[in-house]
Design an enzyme around this catalytic site. Structure first.
Site, PDB file in Angstrom:
ATOM      1  N   CYS A   1      24.983 -26.216  11.332  1.00  0.00           N
ATOM      2  CA  CYS A   1      26.480 -26.185  11.553  1.00  0.00           C
ATOM      3  C   CYS A   1      27.136 -27.347  12.215  1.00  0.00           C
ATOM      4  CB  CYS A   1      27.202 -24.791  11.076  1.00  0.00           C
ATOM      5  SG  CYS A   1      29.248 -25.367  12.762  1.00  0.00           S
TER       6      CYS A   1
ATOM      7  N   LYS B   1     -13.675  11.477  11.653  1.00  0.00           N
ATOM      8  CA  LYS B   1     -14.757  11.733  11.686  1.00  0.00           C
ATOM      9  C   LYS B   1     -15.702  12.818  12.039  1.00  0.00           C
ATOM     10  CE  LYS B   1     -15.698   6.722   9.381  1.00  0.00           C
ATOM     11  NZ  LYS B   1     -16.212   5.968  10.050  1.00  0.00           N
TER      12      LYS B   1
ATOM     13  N   CYS C   1      32.583 -21.525  10.318  1.00  0.00           N
ATOM     14  CA  CYS C   1      33.947 -21.738  11.153  1.00  0.00           C
ATOM     15  C   CYS C   1      34.226 -23.348   9.847  1.00  0.00           C
ATOM     16  CB  CYS C   1      33.512 -22.672  12.249  1.00  0.00           C
ATOM     17  SG  CYS C   1      32.268 -23.852  12.186  1.00  0.00           S
TER      18      CYS C   1
ATOM     19  N   ASP D   1       0.413   4.367  -2.346  1.00  0.00           N
ATOM     20  CA  ASP D   1      -0.133   5.624  -1.789  1.00  0.00           C
ATOM     21  C   ASP D   1       1.045   6.646  -2.584  1.00  0.00           C
ATOM     22  OD1 ASP D   1      -1.969   5.188  -0.548  1.00  0.00           O
ATOM     23  OD2 ASP D   1      -0.975   4.818   1.422  1.00  0.00           O
TER      24      ASP D   1
ATOM     25  N   TYR E   1     -19.048   0.815   9.489  1.00  0.00           N
ATOM     26  CA  TYR E   1     -18.212   2.106  10.631  1.00  0.00           C
ATOM     27  C   TYR E   1     -19.630   3.066   9.636  1.00  0.00           C
ATOM     28  CZ  TYR E   1     -15.585   0.795   6.257  1.00  0.00           C
ATOM     29  OH  TYR E   1     -15.418   0.252   4.775  1.00  0.00           O
TER      30      TYR E   1
ATOM     31  N   CYS F   1      33.102 -23.887  16.408  1.00  0.00           N
ATOM     32  CA  CYS F   1      32.190 -22.658  15.999  1.00  0.00           C
ATOM     33  C   CYS F   1      32.041 -21.349  16.308  1.00  0.00           C
ATOM     34  CB  CYS F   1      31.135 -22.984  15.231  1.00  0.00           C
ATOM     35  SG  CYS F   1      30.335 -22.132  14.503  1.00  0.00           S
TER      36      CYS F   1
ATOM     37  N   GLU G   1     -16.334  -3.090   6.888  1.00  0.00           N
ATOM     38  CA  GLU G   1     -15.031  -3.217   7.036  1.00  0.00           C
ATOM     39  C   GLU G   1     -15.021  -5.229   6.723  1.00  0.00           C
ATOM     40  OE1 GLU G   1     -13.364  -1.503   4.835  1.00  0.00           O
ATOM     41  OE2 GLU G   1     -10.670  -2.745   5.117  1.00  0.00           O
TER      42      GLU G   1
ATOM     43  N   GLU H   1     -11.881   5.683  14.996  1.00  0.00           N
ATOM     44  CA  GLU H   1     -11.903   4.999  14.691  1.00  0.00           C
ATOM     45  C   GLU H   1     -10.820   4.529  14.360  1.00  0.00           C
ATOM     46  OE1 GLU H   1     -15.017   4.281  11.897  1.00  0.00           O
ATOM     47  OE2 GLU H   1     -16.530   5.347  13.104  1.00  0.00           O
TER      48      GLU H   1
ATOM     49  N   LYS I   1      -8.674   2.554  11.827  1.00  0.00           N
ATOM     50  CA  LYS I   1      -8.907   2.033  10.374  1.00  0.00           C
ATOM     51  C   LYS I   1      -8.325   0.793  10.213  1.00  0.00           C
ATOM     52  CE  LYS I   1      -8.330   4.103   5.302  1.00  0.00           C
ATOM     53  NZ  LYS I   1      -7.548   2.939   4.601  1.00  0.00           N
TER      54      LYS I   1
ATOM     55  N   ARG J   1     -17.137  -2.888  -3.006  1.00  0.00           N
ATOM     56  CA  ARG J   1     -17.082  -1.730  -2.741  1.00  0.00           C
ATOM     57  C   ARG J   1     -17.125  -1.255  -4.842  1.00  0.00           C
ATOM     58  NH1 ARG J   1     -11.855   1.708  -2.545  1.00  0.00           N
ATOM     59  NH2 ARG J   1     -12.454   3.843  -2.932  1.00  0.00           N
TER      60      ARG J   1
ATOM     61  N   CYS K   1      29.758 -24.007   6.676  1.00  0.00           N
ATOM     62  CA  CYS K   1      29.630 -23.532   7.662  1.00  0.00           C
ATOM     63  C   CYS K   1      30.104 -21.787   6.732  1.00  0.00           C
ATOM     64  CB  CYS K   1      30.011 -23.839   9.300  1.00  0.00           C
ATOM     65  SG  CYS K   1      29.800 -22.277  10.602  1.00  0.00           S
TER      66      CYS K   1
ATOM     67  N   ASP L   1       0.911  -0.847   0.454  1.00  0.00           N
ATOM     68  CA  ASP L   1      -0.335   0.398  -0.241  1.00  0.00           C
ATOM     69  C   ASP L   1       0.590   1.191   0.208  1.00  0.00           C
ATOM     70  OD1 ASP L   1      -2.579  -1.242   2.140  1.00  0.00           O
ATOM     71  OD2 ASP L   1      -1.984  -1.466   0.283  1.00  0.00           O
ATOM     72  N   ALA L   2       1.886   1.454   0.910  1.00  0.00           N
ATOM     73  CA  ALA L   2       2.603   2.701   1.175  1.00  0.00           C
ATOM     74  C   ALA L   2       3.263   2.851  -0.375  1.00  0.00           C
ATOM     75  CB  ALA L   2       3.952   2.345   2.310  1.00  0.00           C
TER      76      ALA L   2
ATOM     77  N   SER M   1     -13.393   7.112  -0.601  1.00  0.00           N
ATOM     78  CA  SER M   1     -12.677   6.984  -0.373  1.00  0.00           C
ATOM     79  C   SER M   1     -11.758   8.035   1.069  1.00  0.00           C
ATOM     80  CB  SER M   1     -11.471   6.064  -1.405  1.00  0.00           C
ATOM     81  OG  SER M   1     -10.827   7.372  -1.306  1.00  0.00           O
ATOM     82  N   LEU M   2     -11.238   7.290   1.238  1.00  0.00           N
ATOM     83  CA  LEU M   2     -10.795   8.523   2.285  1.00  0.00           C
ATOM     84  C   LEU M   2      -9.149   9.390   1.723  1.00  0.00           C
ATOM     85  CD1 LEU M   2     -11.571   6.549   5.487  1.00  0.00           C
ATOM     86  CD2 LEU M   2     -12.432   8.545   4.483  1.00  0.00           C
TER      87      LEU M   2
ATOM     88  N   ASP N   1      -8.136  -3.126   8.395  1.00  0.00           N
ATOM     89  CA  ASP N   1      -7.135  -3.794   6.932  1.00  0.00           C
ATOM     90  C   ASP N   1      -8.096  -4.706   6.283  1.00  0.00           C
ATOM     91  OD1 ASP N   1      -5.756  -2.655   4.505  1.00  0.00           O
ATOM     92  OD2 ASP N   1      -3.706  -3.283   6.289  1.00  0.00           O
TER      93      ASP N   1
ATOM     94  N   LYS O   1      -2.928   8.076   8.654  1.00  0.00           N
ATOM     95  CA  LYS O   1      -1.686   6.417   8.823  1.00  0.00           C
ATOM     96  C   LYS O   1      -0.948   6.043   9.862  1.00  0.00           C
ATOM     97  CE  LYS O   1      -3.258   4.375   5.099  1.00  0.00           C
ATOM     98  NZ  LYS O   1      -2.946   4.456   3.423  1.00  0.00           N
TER      99      LYS O   1
HETATM  100  S1  IVH Z   1     -15.385   5.166   6.690  1.00  0.00           S
HETATM  101  C1  IVH Z   1     -16.764   8.294   3.514  1.00  0.00           C
HETATM  102  N1  IVH Z   1     -14.425   4.106   8.597  1.00  0.00           N
HETATM  103  O1  IVH Z   1     -11.021   2.673   4.322  1.00  0.00           O
HETATM  104  C2  IVH Z   1     -16.171   7.792   4.493  1.00  0.00           C
HETATM  105  N2  IVH Z   1     -13.736   3.565   6.209  1.00  0.00           N
HETATM  106  O2  IVH Z   1      -9.798   4.774   2.352  1.00  0.00           O
HETATM  107  C3  IVH Z   1     -15.585   5.961   3.670  1.00  0.00           C
HETATM  108  N3  IVH Z   1     -11.920   2.114   6.267  1.00  0.00           N
HETATM  109  O3  IVH Z   1     -13.106   1.576   1.550  1.00  0.00           O
HETATM  110  C4  IVH Z   1     -15.154   5.053   4.641  1.00  0.00           C
HETATM  111  N4  IVH Z   1     -11.947   1.288   8.027  1.00  0.00           N
HETATM  112  O4  IVH Z   1     -12.632  -0.176   3.399  1.00  0.00           O
HETATM  113  C5  IVH Z   1     -14.475   4.223   7.089  1.00  0.00           C
HETATM  114  N5  IVH Z   1     -13.517   2.564  10.533  1.00  0.00           N
HETATM  115  C6  IVH Z   1     -13.885   2.822   8.776  1.00  0.00           C
HETATM  116  C7  IVH Z   1     -12.789   2.149   8.063  1.00  0.00           C
HETATM  117  C8  IVH Z   1     -13.084   2.420   6.823  1.00  0.00           C
HETATM  118  C9  IVH Z   1     -11.575   1.003   7.352  1.00  0.00           C
HETATM  119  C10 IVH Z   1     -11.873   1.760   5.027  1.00  0.00           C
HETATM  120  C11 IVH Z   1     -12.432   1.281   3.836  1.00  0.00           C
HETATM  121  C12 IVH Z   1     -12.632   2.520   2.715  1.00  0.00           C
HETATM  122  C13 IVH Z   1     -11.116   2.304   3.059  1.00  0.00           C
HETATM  123  C14 IVH Z   1     -11.375   4.403   2.382  1.00  0.00           C
END
Ligand code: IVH
Length: 677
Positions: free
Chosen positions: A432, A296, A417, A39, A231, A438, A179, A119, A121, A142, A414, A35-36, A84-85, A123, A320
């Site tokens: 070994c 939020k 040694c 991103d 969520y 050794c 999730e 909350e 996040k 999604r 080894c 992911d990193a 998404s966020l 995974d 993150k």
């Molecule tokens: S809220 C409009 N809450 O993050 C807000 N998302 O990057 C919609 N996710 O697709 C998401 N934990 O799969 C929300 N506590 C949480 C979450 C969460 C994980 C994921 C979710 C979403 C992605 C957004």
């Protein structure tokens, strides 16, 4: 001002890469990069587009959420898009977010009174669950945010998804979002079973959750340990929900949905940061993976006022944690030799910042793992560092492998040694055979040699041994006997007096028994009891060293594994040298007549186990008597055991004997048996 061709090309190349990774991730459920890294590509594109807005086109990955779903599932159009966020990676970025929120709401920008729902996040994989009159009507992924896949048949198999709601007051038609995830323990167990069955493993719990939801056969999904926390809500018809996000989740919980137990309402940025710090500290101990925190704005009126930008709400942000997985390049593979001689492959890496520290080495565990992952020099790999766990190589990006990269093989010798490296059948660990010779095994081997039940040298502690090994004063256990008072006195935390005491303890240790000496050598699988059996059976060291594996097998307590270990130890020249030097230094014991078991003894072929203490003799004496009569003494009770002799305070061996219907003898009956024979 026109944009240079170079920049135009760079932006297009970035978009192509991101599209490719979107496809791998969303459509194939088989991402190539962590992911990193994704991103970072996305941020790079966002930055470039911010600097050159004229390059933004409607088909840029920044302008939409994801990619097309595969066609094997029915499609579901989301009545309200699943957004998404935006991400924040630093406290500063979070403060910026809060400032923007406060400005838009026309609050004092330092307003710490603003309530955020905080909350974890999670995974996993986002799902939408549609409820009509309290019944689960449909489940969807999604997808690209607007159109997802119909996975009703799969979400129904998740225990935590209510098929029918409980309580009262829920809207007649509404959509709950959450999730789906695979808890860490379930993930580990799943992968372990997959390895055992020779099947493909999942790289991380998120892929496991996403992959499990995208099964055509719901039976397969049902067999996966999936869970869900909800969520958010989507479309709501025929009913009202509270005017706060946190209260909405409370309500959902009342109707039978699982919400994350870690969620809290916090005040302002400082409240958010405190939540982040706390959760970050506890992250490893949670039973599921999280990759950050989501804040939020709690008031739904405020949320409405803030609204959305293209792909994300203005009222929420994901903060993150430092990435636990990163990409880097393998510079080499080396082998580390542990205390028992275990040879562990270690990848030397191009240094990379992961899990909050710079990592330049990662374990490959053992040769089987190395073979399975097929890591080669020059490979681009995913490294993972979770909490205090030793960094590990997760997998290789095969498509980035340089031409001609060769498979890595187990070294024959080894690296420390030069002794032979062997690997037992069915064992993952290669070792070994250098033993005491050794360097890597030396300090631990020396600690064992001087320990109380072996040569019993008081005053030669672990710290001192480490110092002496580091200073090259102790290369093998034989060097103990050439240490001088002056050189000992010069070591850290040693005075004249303690050096003197140590020298006399070393001197005293020279008179020992063959059993202690053998135990002290640290031959694998030769514990105290086996050492004593070997000493009693052979009576002297030379016969033992000259014995064949077949002869060794005749010793009570010695099976094929021990026999081959003993043989291998004395086949190694270095070990013979060390033994020779020890004897030359004056290490001695009383030699005894070999008392190999009589071939026709009255207890020939009978196996005994001793438990508890006998009144008339020590355990060693009892053992000796049994052996003189041709019997064998072993350490554990099995169906093959003929007699279990028990004295005072017997252990679980007696219980086991009774369970297995093995003959048990108390002391008088044992005496009788010895006499009548
Ligand atoms: S809220 C409009 N809450 O993050 C807000 N998302 O990057 C919609 N996710 O697709 C998401 N934990 O799969 C929300 N506590 C949480 C979450 C969460 C994980 C994921 C979710 C979403 C992605 C957004």
């Amino acid at each position: 001002m026109t944009v240079s061709n170079a920049i135009r090309k760079k932006v297009e190349a970035l978009r192509d890469q991101i599209r490719h990774h979107n496809y791998r991730y969303h459509v194939l459920d088989d991402p190539e990069i962590p992911d990193a890294e994704y991103d970072r590509l996305m941020r790079e594109l966002q930055t470039a587009e911010r600097q050159h807005p004229e390059l933004i086109s409607p088909d840029s990955p920044t302008q939409r959420v994801g990619d097309q779903p595969v066609e094997a599932f029915g499609t579901v159009d989301h009545a309200l898009p699943m957004l998404s966020l935006d991400n924040a990676f630093t406290a500063e970025e979070l403060r910026d977010f809060h400032r923007r929120v406060a400005d838009r709401l026309e609050l004092d920008s330092g307003d710490e009174a603003l309530a955020y729902a905080a909350e974890p996040k999670l995974d996993g994989a986002a799902v939408s669950l549609l409820y009509v009159d309290g019944r689960l009507e449909r489940g969807a992924t999604r997808g690209d945010g607007n159109t997802g896949e119909d996975i009703t048949h799969n979400v129904r198999t998740i225990d935590a998804v209510p098929l029918r709601l409980i309580g009262k007051g829920y809207p007649s038609r509404f959509e709950v979002r959450g999730e789906v995830f695979m808890p860490k323990a379930g993930f580990a167990a799943y992968n372990a079973a997959a390895i055992a069955a020779g099947e493909k493993t999942f790289v991380n719990p998120r892929n496991a959750a996403a992959g499990s939801l995208r099964q055509l056969d719901p039976k397969l999904t049902a067999a996966r340990p999936l869970d869900i926390y909800v969520y958010a809500v989507g479309l709501v018809e025929g009913g009202e929900l509270p005017d706060r996000h946190s209260a909405t989740l409370d309500r959902l919980q009342e109707w039978g949905f699982k919400t994350c137990p870690e969620r809290r309402v916090v005040k302002g940025v400082e409240g958010c940061l405190a939540f982040y710090e706390d959760l970050g500290r506890r992250r490893q101990s949670l039973s599921y993976e999280i990759d950050g925190v989501v804040y939020k704005v709690d008031s739904l009126a405020h949320q409405r006022e803030l609204g959305f930008v293209s792909r994300a709400p203005r009222w929420a942000i994901a903060h993150k944690f430092p990435a636990q997985e990163e990409l880097t390049v393998v510079r080499g593979v080396e082998y580390q030799v542990g205390r028992t001689g275990a040879v562990t492959p270690v990848a030397r890496l191009e240094p990379v910042f992961v899990g909050g520290v710079t990592v330049s080495n990662a374990t490959l565990h053992n040769i089987d793992e190395l073979t399975r992952k097929d890591v080669r020099v020059g490979d681009t790999v995913i490294v993972r560092r979770a909490g205090d766990v030793i960094p590990e190589v997760v997998s290789v990006l095969i498509q980035r492998r340089p031409k001609g990269a060769k498979r890595i093989r187990l070294p024959r010798k080894c690296p420390v040694c030069g002794s032979k490296v062997t690997r037992e059948k069915g064992e993952a660990v290669a070792r070994c055979t250098g033993g005491l010779f050794c360097a890597a095994q030396r300090a631990e081997a020396i600690k064992h040699f001087v320990s109380r039940r072996a040569m019993d040298i008081e005053g030669l502690g672990g710290k001192l041994i480490e110092q002496l090994v580091a200073a090259d004063r102790l290369k093998t256990v034989a060097d103990i006997y050439v240490l001088t008072r002056d050189e000992l006195a010069a070591m850290e935390r040693m005075g004249e007096k303690s050096a003197e005491n140590l020298i006399s303890a070393i001197e005293q240790s020279k008179s020992t028994t063959l059993a202690r000496f053998l135990f002290g050598l640290g031959i694998r699988e030769v514990g105290e009891a086996t050492a004593a059996s070997l000493a009693a059976y052979f009576g002297n060291l030379d016969s033992l060293m000259a014995s064949t594996e077949a002869e060794l097998l005749a010793v009570s307590d010695v099976g094929p594994i021990v026999a081959s270990r003993v043989r291998a130890f004395f086949d190694e020249r270095h070990n013979l040298d060390i033994v020779g030097r020890l004897r030359e230094s004056g290490v001695n014991w009383t030699e005894m007549e070999p008392q190999m078991a009589p071939e026709d003894g009255p207890l020939n072929g009978k196996t005994f186990v001793l438990t508890g203490s006998l009144a008339s003799m020590t355990r060693d004496q009892a053992k000796q008597r049994i052996q003189e009569l041709g019997g064998k003494v072993t350490g554990s009770v099995s169906k093959k055991t003929d007699y279990v002799v028990y004295g005072d305070k017997p252990g679980s061996k007696l219980t086991k004997a009774r369970e297995l219907d093995v003959v048990t003898l108390d002391e008088p009956h044992f005496q009788k048996l010895l006499k009548t024979r």
